[in-house]
Motif scaffolding. Structure first.
Motif, PDB file in Angstrom:
ATOM      1  N   SER A   1       4.860  13.469   8.523  1.00 54.96           N
ATOM      2  CA  SER A   1       5.330  12.107   8.257  1.00 54.96           C
ATOM      3  C   SER A   1       4.694  11.032   9.156  1.00 54.96           C
ATOM      4  O   SER A   1       4.796   9.839   8.859  1.00 54.96           O
TER       5      SER A   1
ATOM      6  N   ASN B   1      -6.249   0.666   2.939  1.00 53.78           N
ATOM      7  CA  ASN B   1      -5.272   1.733   2.723  1.00 53.78           C
ATOM      8  C   ASN B   1      -5.787   3.059   3.260  1.00 53.78           C
ATOM      9  O   ASN B   1      -6.967   3.212   3.569  1.00 53.78           O
TER      10      ASN B   1
ATOM     11  N   GLU C   1      -1.517   0.042   3.597  1.00 53.90           N
ATOM     12  CA  GLU C   1      -0.950   0.700   2.411  1.00 53.90           C
ATOM     13  C   GLU C   1      -1.195   2.216   2.508  1.00 53.90           C
ATOM     14  O   GLU C   1      -2.243   2.651   2.979  1.00 53.90           O
ATOM     15  N   VAL C   2      -0.201   2.986   2.033  1.00 55.16           N
ATOM     16  CA  VAL C   2      -0.377   4.443   1.996  1.00 55.16           C
ATOM     17  C   VAL C   2      -0.454   4.877   0.544  1.00 55.16           C
ATOM     18  O   VAL C   2       0.429   4.582  -0.253  1.00 55.16           O
TER      19      VAL C   2
ATOM     20  N   LYS D   1       2.225   8.297   7.603  1.00 55.11           N
ATOM     21  CA  LYS D   1       2.857   7.153   6.934  1.00 55.11           C
ATOM     22  C   LYS D   1       3.532   6.244   7.964  1.00 55.11           C
ATOM     23  O   LYS D   1       3.462   5.022   7.867  1.00 55.11           O
ATOM     24  N   HIS D   2       4.140   6.868   8.964  1.00 55.95           N
ATOM     25  CA  HIS D   2       4.843   6.083   9.975  1.00 55.95           C
ATOM     26  C   HIS D   2       3.882   5.075  10.638  1.00 55.95           C
ATOM     27  O   HIS D   2       4.157   3.875  10.709  1.00 55.95           O
ATOM     28  N   TYR D   3       2.739   5.580  11.097  1.00 53.65           N
ATOM     29  CA  TYR D   3       1.816   4.682  11.801  1.00 53.65           C
ATOM     30  C   TYR D   3       1.116   3.723  10.836  1.00 53.65           C
ATOM     31  O   TYR D   3       0.743   2.620  11.234  1.00 53.65           O
ATOM     32  N   ALA D   4       0.951   4.142   9.579  1.00 54.94           N
ATOM     33  CA  ALA D   4       0.395   3.216   8.592  1.00 54.94           C
ATOM     34  C   ALA D   4       1.376   2.056   8.402  1.00 54.94           C
ATOM     35  O   ALA D   4       0.978   0.881   8.341  1.00 54.94           O
ATOM     36  N   ASP D   5       2.667   2.372   8.355  1.00 50.61           N
ATOM     37  CA  ASP D   5       3.684   1.324   8.201  1.00 50.61           C
ATOM     38  C   ASP D   5       3.672   0.392   9.413  1.00 50.61           C
ATOM     39  O   ASP D   5       3.805  -0.824   9.284  1.00 50.61           O
ATOM     40  N   VAL D   6       3.517   0.969  10.600  1.00 49.49           N
ATOM     41  CA  VAL D   6       3.474   0.136  11.814  1.00 49.49           C
ATOM     42  C   VAL D   6       2.296  -0.835  11.731  1.00 49.49           C
ATOM     43  O   VAL D   6       2.399  -2.010  12.091  1.00 49.49           O
ATOM     44  N   GLN D   7       1.177  -0.340  11.213  1.00 47.10           N
ATOM     45  CA  GLN D   7      -0.030  -1.158  11.150  1.00 47.10           C
ATOM     46  C   GLN D   7      -0.044  -2.095   9.933  1.00 47.10           C
ATOM     47  O   GLN D   7      -0.870  -2.999   9.864  1.00 47.10           O
ATOM     48  N   GLY D   8       0.865  -1.853   8.981  1.00 47.16           N
ATOM     49  CA  GLY D   8       0.858  -2.665   7.759  1.00 47.16           C
ATOM     50  C   GLY D   8      -0.257  -2.254   6.816  1.00 47.16           C
ATOM     51  O   GLY D   8      -0.788  -3.066   6.050  1.00 47.16           O
TER      52      GLY D   8
END
Ligand SMILES: Cc1ncc(COP(=O)(O)O)c(C=O)c1O
Length: 353
Positions: free
Chosen positions: A106, A97, A118-119, A109-116
């Motif tokens: 933002s 995470n 956790e934020v 979070k965007h790139y964390a979501d792309v990578q899967g």
């Protein structure tokens, strides 16, 4: 332990892509390039040739500007790409995470979501001017927290993360996480960059950009500055030839003394306009609060954000609305004197309604 050991094991093992060798004054029959130059090509380095896999001269110029060694800097397509690369280097999908404060930029979070990845969010309070309490921030970490993003000055709130807090965070978290300080707006703050702490802290990574104070957002050029071992991994993950020849040449121009002094003059003007605009806007009865900002924008709380957005839109002046916890707020970017006057006219119209 050094923070490169926090990186994904497959990235630690990744070998950089091997590009065709480029040597001046040679006949290049090794890269399947065209042997001719288009008549529409007016660049110093002909576009029939691939750019350098990583732009050496630019890297040297940026390292000199930021006051770090070349080995500690990687040039990226804006800091946006740098954020993406760091998350891909450090975070295993579904396992690791990263920690951010909220509200903030933002893209983390965007790139964390792309990578899967956790934020985790540390929520700051407007009553406290969105400041971060380091001990409370640290409580949001666990053993899988690889990256802590600190945006200073923070977008969209404009506040700085004080130097003492950064030192405290770097000391207390040690090599268990990399602390990434996003300094996209640092020039407007009139404060020293955290780059000067690089030699003392192995867990520190800094992001800089030419998009804001240097007025080169369209060129897409940012830098990741950190331990050489981390920079090597960022380079290995970044697409080869990421910086196109036109971009490299245009940024080399931006690094010339005249362009830099021009940027200095604009910087002063933007900072003084920020003060003029905030003082003037505070006079309007429907403006509840304007938070102090160290950036080229400020966050403002108003009685009716929808009416303000509607009126400014009708007047062809664009402001930024976020909704959610900031549904009574808008973010204003400081423009030229004339542009800021247009915004003041919109406010005057609204006050007259
Ligand atoms: C805090 C912050 N970091 C990074 C960026 C990305 O900048 P760029 O990709 O243009 O360098 C922005 C853009 O608005 C930002 O606000």
């Amino acid at each position: 332990m050094s923070i490169d050991k926090l990186a994904r094991p497959e990235i630690q093992a990744l070998k950089p892509y091997e590009a065709a060798v480029q040597v001046d004054d040679t006949i290049r029959l090794n890269a399947n390039e065209a042997p001719w130059t288009s008549s529409g090509d007016h660049f110093r380095r002909p576009l029939n040739r691939y750019p350098e896999i990583r732009p050496t001269q630019l890297r040297i110029a940026l390292a000199a500007r930021y006051g770090c060694a070349e080995a500690n800097l990687s040039v990226t397509r804006g800091t946006s790409e740098a954020i993406d690369l760091l998350i891909r280097v450090f975070c295993r999908a579904g396992l690791d995470n990263l920690l951010i404060s909220s509200p903030t930029f933002s893209m983390y979070k965007h790139y964390a979501d792309v990578q899967g990845a956790e934020v985790r969010e540390y929520v700051t309070s407007r009553d406290n001017d969105f400041s971060i309490d380091v001990d409370a921030l640290l409580e949001c970490c666990n053993d899988s927290t690889r990256l802590i993003f600190i945006c200073s000055p923070n977008n969209p709130t404009g506040n700085l993360f004080p130097r003492e807090s950064l030192l405290d965070l770097l000391e207390k978290r040690g090599s268990r996480s990399a602390v990434v300080v996003d300094e996209a707006y640092i020039e407007f703050a009139g404060r020293a960059s955290a780059i000067e702490l690089l030699e003392r802290y192995e867990n520190l990574i800094i992001l800089r950009t030419l998009s804001k104070a240097l007025a080169f957002a369209g060129a897409r050029c940012g830098s990741v500055i950190g331990p050489a071992s981390v920079i090597d991994m960022v380079n290995a993950v970044q697409a080869p030839y990421a910086l196109a020849t036109p971009v490299v040449e245009c940024v080399e121009n931006a690094m010339r003394t005249e362009s830099l002094s021009e940027a200095e003059r604009w910087l002063e003007q933007v900072v003084s306009e920020r003060e003029r605009l905030t003082l003037a806007l505070r006079e309007f009865p429907f403006v509840q609060q304007i938070w102090p900002s160290a950036a080229n924008f400020f966050l403002m709380q108003v009685d009716d954000a929808s009416s303000l957005m509607a009126q400014s839109g009708a007047d062809k002046v664009l402001l930024r609305y976020f909704g959610g916890d900031l549904s009574d707020c808008v973010r204003v970017t400081v423009g030229t004197h004339a542009e800021n006057d247009r915004l003041l006219q919109t406010f005057t119209k609204l006050a007259g309604d």
